[in-house]
Write a protein that holds these residues in place. Structure first.
Motif, PDB file in Angstrom:
ATOM      1  N   SER A  50       0.829  -1.213   0.000  1.00 14.71           N
ATOM      2  CA  SER A  50       0.000   0.000   0.000  1.00 14.71           C
ATOM      3  C   SER A  50       0.856   1.253   0.000  1.00 14.71           C
ATOM      4  CB  SER A  50      -0.933  -0.003   1.214  1.00 14.71           C
ATOM      5  OG  SER A  50      -1.807  -1.108   1.198  1.00 14.71           O
ATOM      6  N   LEU A  97       0.904   4.006  -3.003  1.00 18.07           N
ATOM      7  CA  LEU A  97       0.610   5.414  -2.749  1.00 18.07           C
ATOM      8  C   LEU A  97       1.740   6.301  -3.253  1.00 18.07           C
ATOM      9  CD1 LEU A  97      -1.259   7.519  -1.504  1.00 18.07           C
ATOM     10  CD2 LEU A  97      -0.154   7.114   0.711  1.00 18.07           C
ATOM     11  N   ASP A 113       1.574   9.175  -6.237  1.00 15.31           N
ATOM     12  CA  ASP A 113       2.004  10.569  -6.042  1.00 15.31           C
ATOM     13  C   ASP A 113       2.987  10.996  -7.123  1.00 15.31           C
ATOM     14  OD1 ASP A 113       0.427  10.776  -3.798  1.00 15.31           O
ATOM     15  OD2 ASP A 113       2.050  10.395  -2.377  1.00 15.31           O
TER      16      ASP A 113
END
Length: 328
Positions: free
Chosen positions: A203, A207, A211
């Motif tokens: 995770s 993420l 970004d």
């Protein structure tokens, strides 16, 4: 009856063809995709520093190569008479410190040369769990089987990953303005960390990749992990260790990558090269039959034809051995 959940993957704008230059780096899944590209005669430089799992080490070795940075000699370790480097995989090994430094310099120069001209850079992130060494809390790529008390294990924050890659990507695009960078999260399960911890790690990687994709228009994400988790949600798609994707799963993810990232004008060549590989692996019922000898002769002519534009030296060696074995 639909037995799997599929999802669309946006097609790339700047696709890979046989004139592209590709640099692949990261976890063992990077090697899987890189090898599939190499087998189909795409120009690829794959994992020059060995298999790397954590994003900090991946970003650092590429940035150091571009900056021609000397290695930190404090990170050299001797194990069983061999010299290794904490910043790289144990594949990077030598019998003396001087030899190790020269080997790493050669790999850095090779990497820099390719990154300066690469059309695509494929980065596979494996885990957000890292091991830090020494008082300076240096993130290592590999502990090289040294005592556990020398290291501290912790989970990276997405901001740390983004910071490390922002530094590298800014440098890369300044040197190579036309480059396309493809991030993916490895579908290999790091179960030694624990199942919940593995999911947490993936995770964090996902993420951070998101970004970076939102920050840079030349950065993209290919969902290897998501394909494994959703489209191939079954243990039959894993090897016996229940950690690594099976050959069938690797081939499935490759096909999804091919449809997304490979120029369709290269598909005919891909099929031809795959057929050549199958022909080389063919086991005849009667190796000395006229039909099989004619088959080998036709295959030899085909290899000679393609060798004008592609490196088929390994395949030609394989065929030559078969012909010699049959007394030709």
């Amino acid at each position: 009856m639909q037995l799997t959940t599929t999802f669309p993957i946006p097609e790339a704008r700047v696709k890979i063809n046989h004139q592209s230059g590709i640099y692949a780096i990261g976890s063992c899944f990077s090697t899987v995709i890189g090898d599939k590209l190499v087998e189909r005669k795409f120009p690829v430089l794959n994992n020059t520093f060995g298999t790397l799992f954590n994003p900090i080490s991946i970003a650092r070795v590429m940035e150091d190569a571009l900056l021609e940075m000397p290695i930190d000699k404090n990170l050299i370790v001797v194990r069983d008479g061999l010299f290794l480097y904490y910043g790289m995989h144990s594949d990077v090994v030598a019998y003396s410190q001087d030899s190790l430094e020269r080997l790493i310099l050669k790999k850095q120069q090779q990497t820099r040369k390719v990154l300066e001209q690469a059309s695509h850079v494929l980065i596979t992130l494996g885990t957000a769990w890292v091991y830090e060494f020494g008082n300076g809390s240096e993130v290592v790529a590999n502990c090289h089987k040294q005592p556990a008390h020398l290291f501290e294990k912790r989970l990276l924050h997405p901001d740390e990953i983004q910071k490390a890659f922002t530094s590298f990507l800014n440098l890369l695009v300044e040197i190579n303005p036309n480059v396309q960078v493809i991030f993916t999260v490895s579908p290999v399960r790091h179960t030694k960390d624990g199942i919940p911890q593995n999911q947490l790690s993936k995770s964090v990687l996902r993420l951070a990749a998101n970004d970076l994709e939102e920050t840079y228009d030349f950065v993209h994400y290919f969902p290897s992990f998501e394909i494994m988790m959703d489209e191939l949600r079954d243990y039959r798609f894993y090897k016996d260790d229940l950690i690594h994707p099976s050959h069938q799963a690797e081939s499935y993810i490759w096909e999804r990558f091919k449809q997304t990232w490979i120029d369709k004008r290269s598909f005919d060549l891909i099929e031809e090269f795959e057929a050549i590989k199958r022909d080389l692996m063919h086991k005849p019922f009667n190796p000395d039959s006229p039909a099989h000898l004619k088959f080998l002769d036709n295959l030899q002519k085909k290899l000679e034809r393609y060798s004008r534009d592609f490196d088929f030296s390994k395949e030609q060696d394989m065929l030559r051995k078969q012909l010699q074995y049959r007394g030709k």
